[in-house]
Design a protein around this motif. Structure first.
Motif, PDB file in Angstrom:
ATOM      1  N   LEU A   1      -6.159   1.958   7.710  1.00 34.61           N
ATOM      2  CA  LEU A   1      -7.365   1.168   8.244  1.00 34.61           C
ATOM      3  C   LEU A   1      -8.101   0.792   7.413  1.00 34.61           C
ATOM      4  O   LEU A   1      -8.676  -0.563   7.202  1.00 34.61           O
ATOM      5  N   ALA A   2      -8.420   1.220   6.082  1.00 36.77           N
ATOM      6  CA  ALA A   2      -9.371   0.880   5.031  1.00 36.77           C
ATOM      7  C   ALA A   2      -8.882  -0.329   4.303  1.00 36.77           C
ATOM      8  O   ALA A   2      -9.414  -1.298   3.890  1.00 36.77           O
ATOM      9  N   ARG A   3      -7.413  -0.527   4.103  1.00 36.64           N
ATOM     10  CA  ARG A   3      -6.640  -1.668   3.970  1.00 36.64           C
ATOM     11  C   ARG A   3      -6.595  -2.828   5.031  1.00 36.64           C
ATOM     12  O   ARG A   3      -6.824  -4.109   4.519  1.00 36.64           O
TER      13      ARG A   3
ATOM     14  N   ASP B   1      -3.795  11.883  10.107  1.00 40.14           N
ATOM     15  CA  ASP B   1      -5.086  11.289  10.367  1.00 40.14           C
ATOM     16  C   ASP B   1      -5.599  10.678   8.695  1.00 40.14           C
ATOM     17  O   ASP B   1      -6.236   9.764   9.073  1.00 40.14           O
ATOM     18  N   GLU B   2      -5.304  11.464   7.761  1.00 38.79           N
ATOM     19  CA  GLU B   2      -5.573  10.725   6.522  1.00 38.79           C
ATOM     20  C   GLU B   2      -5.111   9.764   6.207  1.00 38.79           C
ATOM     21  O   GLU B   2      -5.397   8.645   5.468  1.00 38.79           O
TER      22      GLU B   2
ATOM     23  N   LEU C   1       0.948  -1.137   0.160  1.00 41.42           N
ATOM     24  CA  LEU C   1      -0.053  -0.123  -0.124  1.00 41.42           C
ATOM     25  C   LEU C   1       0.797   1.186  -0.163  1.00 41.42           C
ATOM     26  O   LEU C   1       1.676   1.421   1.021  1.00 41.42           O
ATOM     27  N   VAL C   2       0.924   2.038  -1.035  1.00 44.94           N
ATOM     28  CA  VAL C   2       1.769   3.149  -1.166  1.00 44.94           C
ATOM     29  C   VAL C   2       0.992   4.368  -0.864  1.00 44.94           C
ATOM     30  O   VAL C   2      -0.110   4.563  -1.522  1.00 44.94           O
ATOM     31  N   LEU C   3       1.628   5.093  -0.173  1.00 51.72           N
ATOM     32  CA  LEU C   3       0.786   6.351   0.571  1.00 51.72           C
ATOM     33  C   LEU C   3       1.704   7.653   0.556  1.00 51.72           C
ATOM     34  O   LEU C   3       3.004   7.596   0.620  1.00 51.72           O
ATOM     35  N   ASP C   4       1.252   8.907   0.120  1.00 53.89           N
ATOM     36  CA  ASP C   4       2.157  10.092  -0.058  1.00 53.89           C
ATOM     37  C   ASP C   4       1.994  10.565   1.486  1.00 53.89           C
ATOM     38  O   ASP C   4       1.364  11.004   2.294  1.00 53.89           O
TER      39      ASP C   4
END
Length: 210
Positions: free
Chosen positions: A201-203, A194-195, A185-188
């Protein structure tokens, strides 16, 4: 093994520890046993290796890249045998800062060792244990460096490397994620805390018993 193994990856200053702590607290609040750990340093042996690898100075001199890769693999073998695998066998959720992907990015892409060699050493050390999910917090190396400076303290051996090294490490992580999109899961990491937590959590939520 019936537990869940989640790792957090990314450059120093990306916020891995913050998100790992938030996830661990959320899981504990829903009744799960959570083992929060890290590499290097998740065992007594690992703590000694961590001190050498990250803070060893003139007393150990320059560390050859192959020696560095082998020391990380030794830490990982002990850590999986004594902490991670026993936790998974009792159905715990392991939430961990760094794992094999860090070796592939730092010693492979950063130190320019052969990726297949680094992967083979680590895979042997852990007897083929890979995470169920790897969260990559991706951050521009310049922004990450500014974050590290803002928190003060003395930079460790890897943090003190040149900007080109950190750019190569980032590119290495992104290449790993591109090659294994189902695990990653790659996130900026520049997004608000909080985002990022909500996206994680969604994953994670569909993978556990709520």
């Amino acid at each position: 093994m019936t537990g869940l193994f989640i790792t957090f990856e990314g450059g120093d200053g990306a916020g891995k520890s913050t998100q790992a702590e938030l996830l661990g607290a959320w899981l504990e609040g829903r009744g799960h046993e959570v083992v929060r750990t890290r590499e290097p340093g998740g065992t007594r042996l690992g703590a000694q290796l961590r001190e050498l690898l990250l803070h060893g100075g003139e007393e150990i001199g320059a560390v050859d890249p192959r020696a560095e890769a082998l020391l990380y693999a030794a830490d990982r073998a002990q850590h999986v045998a004594k902490v991670v695998r026993p936790a998974l066998e009792r159905n715990a959720v392991v939430v961990q800062d760094r794992y094999i992907d860090s070796s592939l990015a730092y010693q492979g892409a950063g130190r320019v060792l052969e990726l297949d060699d680094v992967r083979r050493i680590s895979d042997w050390a852990v007897e083929g244990l890979w995470p169920d999910l790897t969260v990559l917090l991706d951050l521009d190396p310049g922004t990450a460096a500014a974050r590290r400076r803002s928190r003060g303290g003395t930079a460790d051996r890897l943090e003190a490397e040149a900007a080109e090294f950190h750019t190569a490490v980032r590119d290495g992580f992104l290449a790993l994620a591109h090659a294994d999109p189902e695990r990653y899961l790659v996130l900026d990491a520049a997004r608000p805390v909080d985002e990022l937590h909500t996206a994680i959590l969604a994953r994670v939520a569909p993978s556990i018993r709520l």
